[in-house]
Design a protein around this motif. Structure first.
Motif, mmCIF file in Angstrom:
data_model
loop_
_atom_site.group_PDB
_atom_site.id
_atom_site.type_symbol
_atom_site.label_atom_id
_atom_site.label_comp_id
_atom_site.label_asym_id
_atom_site.label_seq_id
_atom_site.Cartn_x
_atom_site.Cartn_y
_atom_site.Cartn_z
ATOM 1 N N GLY A 85 31.189 14.727 19.720
ATOM 2 C CA GLY A 85 30.963 16.029 20.343
ATOM 3 C C GLY A 85 32.259 16.732 20.659
ATOM 4 O O GLY A 85 32.411 17.938 20.416
ATOM 5 N N PHE A 86 33.229 15.999 21.167
ATOM 6 C CA PHE A 86 34.538 16.572 21.452
ATOM 7 C C PHE A 86 35.234 17.025 20.164
ATOM 8 O O PHE A 86 35.778 18.130 20.093
ATOM 9 C CB PHE A 86 35.401 15.540 22.185
ATOM 10 C CG PHE A 86 36.850 15.908 22.294
ATOM 11 C CD1 PHE A 86 37.264 16.911 23.146
ATOM 12 C CD2 PHE A 86 37.803 15.256 21.532
ATOM 13 C CE1 PHE A 86 38.595 17.259 23.262
ATOM 14 C CE2 PHE A 86 39.139 15.588 21.626
ATOM 15 C CZ PHE A 86 39.538 16.597 22.494
ATOM 16 N N SER A 87 35.198 16.178 19.139
ATOM 17 C CA SER A 87 35.837 16.520 17.863
ATOM 18 C C SER A 87 35.188 17.748 17.241
ATOM 19 O O SER A 87 35.872 18.599 16.656
ATOM 20 C CB SER A 87 35.762 15.334 16.899
ATOM 21 O OG SER A 87 36.441 14.212 17.420
ATOM 22 N N ASN A 88 33.872 17.852 17.365
ATOM 23 C CA ASN A 88 33.155 18.973 16.764
ATOM 24 C C ASN A 88 33.421 20.282 17.503
ATOM 25 O O ASN A 88 33.626 21.329 16.879
ATOM 26 C CB ASN A 88 31.650 18.681 16.759
ATOM 27 C CG ASN A 88 30.848 19.792 16.127
ATOM 28 O OD1 ASN A 88 31.114 20.218 15.009
ATOM 29 N ND2 ASN A 88 29.838 20.281 16.850
ATOM 30 N N ILE A 89 33.452 20.224 18.830
ATOM 31 C CA ILE A 89 33.587 21.446 19.626
ATOM 32 C C ILE A 89 35.053 21.868 19.771
ATOM 33 O O ILE A 89 35.376 23.053 19.648
ATOM 34 C CB ILE A 89 32.943 21.252 21.014
ATOM 35 C CG1 ILE A 89 31.434 21.006 20.852
ATOM 36 C CG2 ILE A 89 33.203 22.453 21.911
ATOM 37 C CD1 ILE A 89 30.722 20.641 22.145
ATOM 38 N N ALA A 90 35.944 20.906 20.024
ATOM 39 C CA ALA A 90 37.351 21.241 20.291
ATOM 40 C C ALA A 90 38.276 20.913 19.129
ATOM 41 O O ALA A 90 39.489 21.127 19.231
ATOM 42 C CB ALA A 90 37.828 20.511 21.543
ATOM 43 N N GLY A 91 37.735 20.425 18.028
ATOM 44 C CA GLY A 91 38.574 19.984 16.914
ATOM 45 C C GLY A 91 39.389 21.082 16.267
ATOM 46 O O GLY A 91 40.417 20.807 15.650
ATOM 47 N N ASN A 92 38.953 22.337 16.380
ATOM 48 C CA ASN A 92 39.731 23.445 15.802
ATOM 49 C C ASN A 92 41.094 23.628 16.476
ATOM 50 O O ASN A 92 41.989 24.265 15.918
ATOM 51 C CB ASN A 92 38.940 24.753 15.911
ATOM 52 C CG ASN A 92 37.752 24.788 14.988
ATOM 53 O OD1 ASN A 92 37.815 24.291 13.866
ATOM 54 N ND2 ASN A 92 36.647 25.347 15.454
ATOM 55 N N ILE A 93 41.232 23.061 17.660
ATOM 56 C CA ILE A 93 42.521 23.141 18.364
ATOM 57 C C ILE A 93 43.228 21.790 18.366
ATOM 58 O O ILE A 93 44.399 21.693 17.986
ATOM 59 C CB ILE A 93 42.315 23.649 19.803
ATOM 60 C CG1 ILE A 93 41.917 25.136 19.759
ATOM 61 C CG2 ILE A 93 43.578 23.456 20.637
ATOM 62 C CD1 ILE A 93 41.659 25.757 21.104
ATOM 63 N N THR A 94 42.527 20.732 18.784
ATOM 64 C CA THR A 94 43.187 19.424 18.870
ATOM 65 C C THR A 94 43.536 18.878 17.490
ATOM 66 O O THR A 94 44.562 18.207 17.330
ATOM 67 C CB THR A 94 42.299 18.423 19.615
ATOM 68 O OG1 THR A 94 41.036 18.302 18.937
ATOM 69 C CG2 THR A 94 42.057 18.872 21.054
ATOM 70 N N GLY A 95 42.707 19.178 16.473
ATOM 71 C CA GLY A 95 42.987 18.701 15.126
ATOM 72 C C GLY A 95 44.311 19.207 14.577
ATOM 73 O O GLY A 95 45.165 18.421 14.149
ATOM 74 N N ILE A 167 37.654 27.978 19.511
ATOM 75 C CA ILE A 167 38.513 28.414 18.407
ATOM 76 C C ILE A 167 39.843 28.932 18.969
ATOM 77 O O ILE A 167 39.899 29.443 20.090
ATOM 78 C CB ILE A 167 37.845 29.519 17.562
ATOM 79 C CG1 ILE A 167 37.518 30.743 18.433
ATOM 80 C CG2 ILE A 167 36.595 28.992 16.876
ATOM 81 C CD1 ILE A 167 37.084 31.960 17.634
ATOM 82 N N PRO A 168 40.925 28.810 18.219
ATOM 83 C CA PRO A 168 42.223 29.297 18.695
ATOM 84 C C PRO A 168 42.332 30.810 18.576
ATOM 85 O O PRO A 168 41.950 31.389 17.564
ATOM 86 C CB PRO A 168 43.209 28.585 17.766
ATOM 87 C CG PRO A 168 42.439 28.332 16.511
ATOM 88 C CD PRO A 168 41.022 28.096 16.929
#
Length: 465
Positions: A85-95, A167-168
């Motif tokens: 869930g974290f990777s899916n929702i915040a992955g556009n920044i943390t990735g 999203i960033p």
């Protein structure tokens, strides 16, 4: 029991793996810069003692660096398996932030590490020194990106929402978020202190055994100078970090202080006590009037919000971070005391002869790592119940797993980590016990660079030697 559900088991698993992991990068960050200083001093003075120290600590650094890489890879998989869930929702920044770390830091470290470890007789002295410096720079760049990602989770800004995902919008604001400068400085200095106390403890151990050769004495002296400079600086940076946290994460500060009521006209500091989440009070509290205001607001009557001003579901778990913070702060005071006493003994000409102080320094060897772990527990548990503070709850970050799956993987991690990393730590301790070779008397396989065509064909130190 609540602690045995998938959510709490997943949190426990990540806490376990990250606690093992963080020890090795912290040591590597501090040690890489120490190695660069040692090689630079050798190039400048041609004093063989610096070369002896470089060879000795390079071997230990290599083992720690390798274990840091391996333990870090495991955590990246956990984001996908346990925290989908974290990777899916915040992955556009943390990735992207973690990708930048790989592209700018890991490749730099990996590219020059081989030259540093095995290129002593394959390249010129200046080229080798450049490789060592690049490894040190790489560890600091890695710290930059990891702290940027983690700091965004603490004080997020520069983002928006689109289709239920973060999203960033402004990468400058995302990276240089409000807590980032303080947390970056705090972590980098902590890494140098970790390495400093390990070097000091190993040197003190050999002084106690009667060694008075130049590599041992210089190692001890350099470590004590590093600690004398950095311990006061770390306290200053920690204070600034605390002021920043009070502004942007007030619930965390209230939980750290075990403060439930907002006190008007000046806030007392709870030196000790037992916070009770159900009773909403700190039992057996030993209070010092106005000291909380002085420390956290730098004023006599500064106001600090109590936990009761926040909804119960938004409060961090005070009983844990109340004590981990005090462990960190208490160890910090002991570190400063160690550095100051060392300076006094140096001025008296007794630094290398005071056995009680050397025993104390040996005992303080792990203090940097313990303070680091206590600090990370404080900052990460204090962020709860949020993965991204005020934006994404931890409960919404979990993958659809059952407790049996998470519990089984946690058990496997515990067994494998203690076997693999326990062996690695034991090997490092055995090398530390051997100590640096004195007088430039190096055998062919006692340092990196020789027989570098087959660098792993035989270890330089037997584990049971």
């Amino acid at each position: 029991m609540e602690i045995l559900d998938a959510f709490h088991l997943a949190r426990l698993q990540f806490a376990f793996t990250v606690s093992f992991h963080i020890m090795f990068p912290a040591f590597s960050i501090g040690m890489a810069s120490f190695l660069a200083v040692l090689e630079g001093l050798w190039l400048k003075t041609r004093n063989e003692a610096y070369k002896d120290m470089f060879f000795f600590w390079t071997k230990i650094f290599a083992v720690g660096f390798g274990m840091g890489v391996v333990s870090g890879v495991v955590m990246s998989y956990e984001f996908g398996t346990n925290w989908g869930g974290f990777s899916n929702i915040a992955g556009n920044i943390t990735g992207p932030l973690l990708t930048y770390e790989v592209l700018t830091a890991f490749f730099l470290e990996a590219g020059f590490l081989g030259v540093m470890l095995f290129g002593w007789e394959k390249v010129g002295p200046r080229a080798h020194f450049f490789s060592t410096v690049m490894v040190a720079v790489g560890t600091l760049i890695s710290t930059f990106w990891i702290l940027a990602s983690n700091s965004f989770m603490q004080t997020p800004q520069g983002f928006g929402w689109e289709n239920g995902k973060i999203i960033p919008l402004d990468w400058w604001k995302i990276v240089f978020n409000p807590s980032f400068p303080f947390r970056l400085a705090h972590m980098a200095i902590a890494a140098f202190i970790v390495a400093g106390f390990i070097v000091a403890a190993v040197s003190a151990w050999h002084l106690l055994r009667g060694r008075r050769d130049e590599p041992v004495k210089k190692s001890f002296s350099m470590a004590m100078w590093i600690l004398l400079i950095l311990c006061p600086v770390q306290i200053f940076v920690g204070d600034a970090h605390g002021l920043n946290t009070r502004e942007y994460q007030p619930a965390k500060i209230a939980a750290i202080e075990g403060l439930w009521e907002t006190e008007k006209g000046g806030t007392a500091l709870n030196l000790f006590g037992l916070p009770d989440m159900q009773a909403e009070t700190t039992k057996y509290a030993l209070k010092v009037p106005h000291l909380g205001s002085l420390i956290l607001t730098h004023s006599w009557d500064g106001e600090i919000r109590g936990l009761k001003e926040f909804p119960a579901q938004d409060r961090p778990y005070s009983p844990l971070i109340f004590w981990t913070f005090r462990i960190m702060a208490g160890l910090g005071m002991l570190m400063l005391l160690t550095a100051v006493v060392g300076f006094i003994l140096r001025r008296a000409g007794k630094l290398y002869d005071c056995r009680w102080f050397q025993r104390f320094v040996v005992c303080m060897g792990p203090s940097g790592i313990l303070a680091l772990l206590a600090g990370w527990i404080t900052t990460e548990v204090g962020r709860q119940p949020w993965t991204v503070y005020g934006v994404l709850r931890t409960s919404d970050s979990l993958s659809p797993l059952d407790s049996q799956q998470v519990g089984t993987s946690l058990l496997i991690f515990v067994v494998v980590y203690f076997l693999v990393f326990g062996t690695g730590i034991y090997y490092m301790l055995k090398m530390m016990k051997k100590g640096p070779t004195s007088g430039g008397d190096h055998h062919q396989h006692d340092h990196p660079g020789l027989d570098s065509s087959r660098p792993l064909s035989r270890p330089s130190d037997a584990i049971d030697g």
